[in-house]
Design an enzyme around this catalytic site. Structure first.
Site, PDB file in Angstrom:
ATOM      1  N   SER A  23       0.804  -1.227   0.000  1.00 47.70           N
ATOM      2  CA  SER A  23       0.000   0.000   0.000  1.00 47.70           C
ATOM      3  C   SER A  23       0.833   1.271   0.000  1.00 47.70           C
ATOM      4  O   SER A  23       0.383   2.312  -0.480  1.00 47.70           O
ATOM      5  CB  SER A  23      -0.938   0.006   1.212  1.00 47.70           C
ATOM      6  N   GLY A  57      -1.871  -4.248   0.945  1.00 50.27           N
ATOM      7  CA  GLY A  57      -2.012  -5.438   1.769  1.00 50.27           C
ATOM      8  C   GLY A  57      -1.076  -6.569   1.424  1.00 50.27           C
ATOM      9  O   GLY A  57      -1.069  -7.608   2.091  1.00 50.27           O
ATOM     10  N   ASN A  86       3.809  -5.453   5.736  1.00 52.06           N
ATOM     11  CA  ASN A  86       2.640  -6.247   6.118  1.00 52.06           C
ATOM     12  C   ASN A  86       3.037  -7.564   6.784  1.00 52.06           C
ATOM     13  O   ASN A  86       2.300  -8.068   7.625  1.00 52.06           O
ATOM     14  CB  ASN A  86       1.740  -6.498   4.909  1.00 52.06           C
ATOM     15  N   ASP A 167      -5.133   6.948   9.684  1.00 49.65           N
ATOM     16  CA  ASP A 167      -4.775   5.634  10.216  1.00 49.65           C
ATOM     17  C   ASP A 167      -3.368   5.602  10.812  1.00 49.65           C
ATOM     18  O   ASP A 167      -2.984   4.627  11.454  1.00 49.65           O
ATOM     19  CB  ASP A 167      -4.929   4.548   9.150  1.00 49.65           C
ATOM     20  N   HIS A 170      -0.416   5.129   6.713  1.00 48.34           N
ATOM     21  CA  HIS A 170      -0.174   5.514   5.322  1.00 48.34           C
ATOM     22  C   HIS A 170       0.054   7.020   5.182  1.00 48.34           C
ATOM     23  O   HIS A 170      -0.706   7.806   5.745  1.00 48.34           O
ATOM     24  CB  HIS A 170      -1.360   5.098   4.450  1.00 48.34           C
TER      25      HIS A 170
END
Length: 195
Positions: A23, A57, A86, A167, A170
């Site tokens: 991402s 992801g 991840n 979040d 990011h």
């Protein structure tokens, strides 16, 4: 057409840069044109082609599975591997992550591409020893394969609320040029290495 024109003109051919990431490279949560990969294409100009094969992801296992098709389809001169975050966030074994990245480096090199690693760090709440093990994969592989790497692509971005999305994982659009500046020395290194 452009590549053919360059060849006909007797100039060096264009390099294709393949970005295989998650991402952080797929411009998650923002306009794709604002992401660092698109900004890289703009900075490099028409003499280079940047292919973004990043999926939000994705883990190193997913990247390893996808890489052979990407190498065959795009025949890149340079591969930028931005994977591992991840794996860390999911608590996967650092040794598995390292082995997957090693195989991707070897596949890319066997296909004639020059490779660079774009490193990531995970928050310390995952445990200091685990977070350090994830972080240390990148310099270990860079040394083993004698390839350039970026220790932390979110350097100067990650702890700044004004550069991150809500979040806190990011980067937002304002953080993307800083990410590109972090990555740029390694990109120029691999593009200038014609060995």
């Amino acid at each position: 057409m452009l590549v053919s024109g360059l060849l006909l003109a007797g100039m060096a051919r264009a390099d294709t840069v393949l970005v295989l990431g998650d991402s952080l490279s797929a411009a998650h949560g923002i306009d794709r044109d604002a992401g660092w990969v698109h900004l890289l294409q703009q900075r490099l100009g028409d003499e280079h082609r940047v292919v973004n094969a990043s999926i939000s992801g994705d883990t190193t296992s997913g990247g390893l599975e996808r890489l052979p098709d990407a190498l065959e389809k795009f025949n890149p001169d340079v591969v930028l591997l931005e994977l591992g975050g991840n794996d860390g966030l999911r608590g996967l074994p650092p040794e598995q992550m390292k082995n997957n990245l090693a195989r991707m480096i070897e596949m890319s090199q066997d296909a004639g591409a020059r490779v660079a690693l774009l490193g990531i760090m995970i928050p310390p709440n995952y445990g200091e020893s685990y977070a350090n093990a994830i972080r240390d994969v990148y310099p270990q592989l860079a040394k083993q394969y004698d390839i350039p790497y970026v220790p932390f692509i979110l350097e100067g971005v990650a702890l700044h609320d004004d550069l991150m999305q809500r979040d806190q994982i990011h980067p937002n659009a304002k953080g993307q040029p800083i990410m590109l500046d972090n990555i740029w020395p390694v990109v120029t290194d691999v593009l200038n290495d014609n060995a």
